[in-house]
Design an enzyme around this catalytic site. Structure first.
Site, PDB file in Angstrom:
ATOM      1  N   ARG A   1     -25.277  -5.635   5.222  1.00  0.00           N
ATOM      2  CA  ARG A   1     -24.751  -6.921   4.785  1.00  0.00           C
ATOM      3  C   ARG A   1     -25.049  -8.031   5.791  1.00  0.00           C
ATOM      4  O   ARG A   1     -24.971  -9.208   5.465  1.00  0.00           O
ATOM      5  CB  ARG A   1     -23.243  -6.825   4.557  1.00  0.00           C
ATOM      6  CG  ARG A   1     -22.811  -5.632   3.731  1.00  0.00           C
ATOM      7  CD  ARG A   1     -21.367  -5.723   3.326  1.00  0.00           C
ATOM      8  NE  ARG A   1     -21.219  -6.606   2.186  1.00  0.00           N
ATOM      9  CZ  ARG A   1     -20.050  -6.964   1.665  1.00  0.00           C
ATOM     10  NH1 ARG A   1     -18.935  -6.533   2.213  1.00  0.00           N
ATOM     11  NH2 ARG A   1     -19.984  -7.759   0.629  1.00  0.00           N
TER      12      ARG A   1
ATOM     13  N   GLU B   1     -19.000  -8.586   8.327  1.00  0.00           N
ATOM     14  CA  GLU B   1     -20.085  -8.038   9.140  1.00  0.00           C
ATOM     15  C   GLU B   1     -21.052  -9.109   9.620  1.00  0.00           C
ATOM     16  O   GLU B   1     -21.577  -9.027  10.744  1.00  0.00           O
ATOM     17  CB  GLU B   1     -20.841  -6.969   8.346  1.00  0.00           C
ATOM     18  CG  GLU B   1     -20.052  -5.701   8.072  1.00  0.00           C
ATOM     19  CD  GLU B   1     -19.172  -5.795   6.833  1.00  0.00           C
ATOM     20  OE1 GLU B   1     -18.443  -4.823   6.551  1.00  0.00           O
ATOM     21  OE2 GLU B   1     -19.219  -6.845   6.143  1.00  0.00           O
TER      22      GLU B   1
ATOM     23  N   LYS C   1       0.838  -1.192   0.000  1.00  0.00           N
ATOM     24  CA  LYS C   1       0.000   0.000   0.000  1.00  0.00           C
ATOM     25  C   LYS C   1       0.878   1.250   0.000  1.00  0.00           C
ATOM     26  O   LYS C   1       1.865   1.336   0.722  1.00  0.00           O
ATOM     27  CB  LYS C   1      -0.892   0.029   1.252  1.00  0.00           C
ATOM     28  CG  LYS C   1      -2.223  -0.652   1.091  1.00  0.00           C
ATOM     29  CD  LYS C   1      -3.102  -0.366   2.298  1.00  0.00           C
ATOM     30  CE  LYS C   1      -4.494  -0.896   2.092  1.00  0.00           C
ATOM     31  NZ  LYS C   1      -5.376  -0.581   3.236  1.00  0.00           N
TER      32      LYS C   1
END
Length: 643
Positions: free
Chosen positions: A401, A373, A287
């Site tokens: 979700r 989730e 990243k």
């Protein structure tokens, strides 16, 4: 400093077909130019940063090797897609990204043919790619579907469900695992790249396919032995046994920033006609790669405000009031200091939800379950079964979700799970995929559920204390993104009476009944209405469920017009008020009711204030709604003034 860098190779490219005309020896320079152009663009607009910088070489290689858009390239989440947008004809629009009427921050089907599937929530790419690949297979088309999954998305169960079904797609499916922060890969170097290249080569795959057909003709016991032996030997060298068991042929890991490794392996994968199963290529990236400020501050540079490309200094204004997220974190810490049964759960968003602060105070009572989730909610239910007080701290849009788990694992069993719902309402630049528009509607419809909405940051502290003390079943508190109203914060939150609202100011003609953070606009609207001779009550419902029916009755009986105000969708708080008034017969008389809510559409990204204005949920919009409702007969403002 925001001047654009010199990019002679990139300037020649308006679409991926142009990129494929370059020599392979030019791709390193091209990737460097692409990275600098992305840095320049994001420095002007702000936006997602670290993940995109990490996939510059991978983006270049994928568009160079595969025949996009005929080959379908699907980016998971969309945080990674900024270089993809630049390469696919949207370079000159990049300085409008996340701006009103500008480019979406995520991939979007109606924005480009090169975006075959919209993104926003994570872990959807493999499922979509399997569907596209199977469609190609059924139609007899040769095109590939390439799913690029990373940035933590592989932690979600949906990704594994998709991989379990991936065999259906055969060799028309390619999965790129962008391993940028999971630390699951061994050291990446020349040997691993060599092995990956060998294992993806046409000759190796042809021999493997021939051996597979031979093994299938052997007695079952012997065939299983040879099959396991091949997988075990290759798994020792590359670590891909898990993916092989799921039905994907594993290749990797390889250095995602080395073009000499990426290009030949992707070409082998593209041309792997003798390979019957889908192929997963494990690519290790970093990243923020190539930007000096992103490397030591990966979380800080996940998404950025406008910044100086030389110093990296971000142009953030000093907050006037504490954010709702920080108020929540501090209130939860305060509650947890008194109650050792309080625990906190996040789904890969510790800093976004404020639980990084809670985690520093209570590391043993903080759980980050990754982008999962559904698991987060049922995990919380399990903790609640054993007497703990879990605060499942999840953005409104992401809690969607886990709706099945909220219904069946929490509400049906009436378990005291506390839901802290951040980013309720409109969120601005992230757009419709991230807006918290539906939580009032989808939670207040559930038996046993208590739903609160904070009018300001002080109210939020009281609601956290209320949730901590509530053991009779599930309870949720919703609060918006951004700074609070600037009200004085109490030293400690106080327990509220469940299902009771409050009167903020008293009038006689019009009643404004607000739920949540539109309270400040309701009070402004009341001032304007009073100036026009319309005596106005303002009430804070506080609870969408249970509804304060006594308060609603009083407002209905004591006023000519009741207006409900909420930053939620149709079917929410206003619908509950309307239903109650109809059932009690209070709507049978002269009373008028208007429900103000978000429009029944997906609002595009923009500045939150402008989005709320478009929705009519500002003081001006409230005043306009009241005046329109009072235009006829003796309820008109003129009649009221003359009286």
């Amino acid at each position: 400093m925001t001047s654009r860098p010199e990019t002679p190779l990139l300037d020649k490219i308006t679409k991926p077909a142009d990129l494929r005309k370059l020599e392979k020896s030019e791709l390193r320079q091209f990737a460097d130019e692409l990275r600098q152009d992305m840095i320049s663009a994001v420095s002007v607009t702000g936006g997602h940063f670290g993940a995109g910088l990490g996939v510059v070489e991978l983006t270049t290689a994928l568009h160079y090797v595969f025949n996009t858009p005929e080959d379908r390239l699907i980016w998971d989440v969309g945080h990674q897609a900024y270089p993809h947008k630049i390469l696919t004809g949207r370079r000159e629009q990049m300085r409008t990204i996340r701006q009103p009427k500008g480019l979406s921050p995520f991939t979007k089907r109606k924005e480009s043919d090169f975006d075959p599937f919209g993104a926003g929530h994570s872990s959807t790419s493999i499922s979509a790619a399997v569907g596209m690949a199977v469609a190609n297979k059924m139609d007899g088309k040769p095109g590939k579907a390439i799913a690029v999954i990373g940035d933590g998305s592989i932690s979600a169960g949906m990704a594994y469900e998709a991989m379990n079904n991936a065999r259906e797609a055969g060799n028309r499916l390619v999965v790129i695992l962008n391993d940028n922060d999971m630390s699951i890969a061994p050291a990446v170097g020349a040997m691993s790249a060599y092995l990956a290249r060998v294992h993806s080569s046409k000759s190796f795959l042809s021999v493997r396919n021939w051996m597979k057909k031979l093994v299938d003709k052997l007695p079952r016991t012997l065939g299983d032995y040879f099959r396991r032996s091949e997988e075990y030997a290759r798994g020792i060298a590359t670590g891909g046994t898990l993916f092989d068991e799921l039905g994907l042929y594993y290749v990797g890991p390889i250095d995602g920033h080395n073009m000499d490794h990426l290009i030949p392996i992707l070409e082998n994968v593209r041309d792997a006609e003798d390979q019957e199963s889908p192929i997963l290529v494990h690519v290790v990236t970093e990243k923020g790669h190539g930007h000096p400020f992103a490397d030591p501050h990966q979380e800080k540079y996940h998404a950025v405000a406008k910044f100086d490309v030389v110093t990296g200094e971000q142009q953030k204004s000093a907050p006037k009031s504490p954010t709702y997220t920080n108020v929540y974190a501090e209130a939860l810490i305060q509650a947890a200091e008194k109650d050792d049964k309080i625990v906190a759960i996040t789904a890969a968003m510790p800093s976004g939800t404020g639980l990084d602060k809670f985690g520093k105070a209570f590391p043993e009572r903080t759980f980050d379950v990754g982008i999962a989730e559904q698991h987060a909610v049922t995990f919380a239910a399990g903790l609640a079964c054993e007497g703990y007080k879990p605060f499942a701290t999840i953005y409104s849009t992401f809690l969607q979700r886990a709706y099945d788990q909220v219904v069946h694992d929490v509400c049906v069993q009436n378990l005291p799970v506390r839901f802290a719902i951040d980013r309720a309402g409109l969120v601005g630049a992230d757009g419709p995929t991230h807006a918290g528009s539906f939580d009032i509607t989808y939670l207040a419809s559930l038996p046993n559920m208590v739903v609160m909405a904070a009018a300001d940051e002080a109210d939020l502290k009281h609601m956290i204390a209320t949730a901590a003390a509530y053991d009779d079943g599930p309870i949720a508190v919703r609060y918006p993104r951004g700074e609070g109203m600037g009200v004085e914060l109490p030293k400690e939150g106080e327990k509220l009476e469940i299902g009771k609202g409050r009167i903020m100011r008293k009038g006689t003609k019009v009643a404004l009944l607000s739920l949540g953070a539109r309270m400040a606009e309701a009070l402004k609207a009341a001032d304007e209405l009073e100036s026009r001779g319309l005596s106005t009550t303002v009430a804070d419902a506080r609870f969408a469920k249970p509804l304060d029916t006594g308060l609603v009755n009083d407002l209905a009986l004591g006023h000519d017009l009741v207006v409900t105000i909420e930053e939620g969708s149709i079917g929410g708080f206003g619908s509950h008020v309307s239903d109650h008034l109809c059932e009690t017969g209070l709507m049978d008389g002269p009373l008028r009711l208007r429900t103000m809510k978000l429009p029944d559409e997906f609002q595009e990204h923009g500045k939150p204030d402008e989005m709320y204005a478009d929705a009519g949920l500002t003081a001006d919009g409230i005043v306009e709604t009241v005046l329109k409702a009072l235009q006829r007969n003796d309820l008109s403002p003129a009649a009221d003034e003359s009286a």
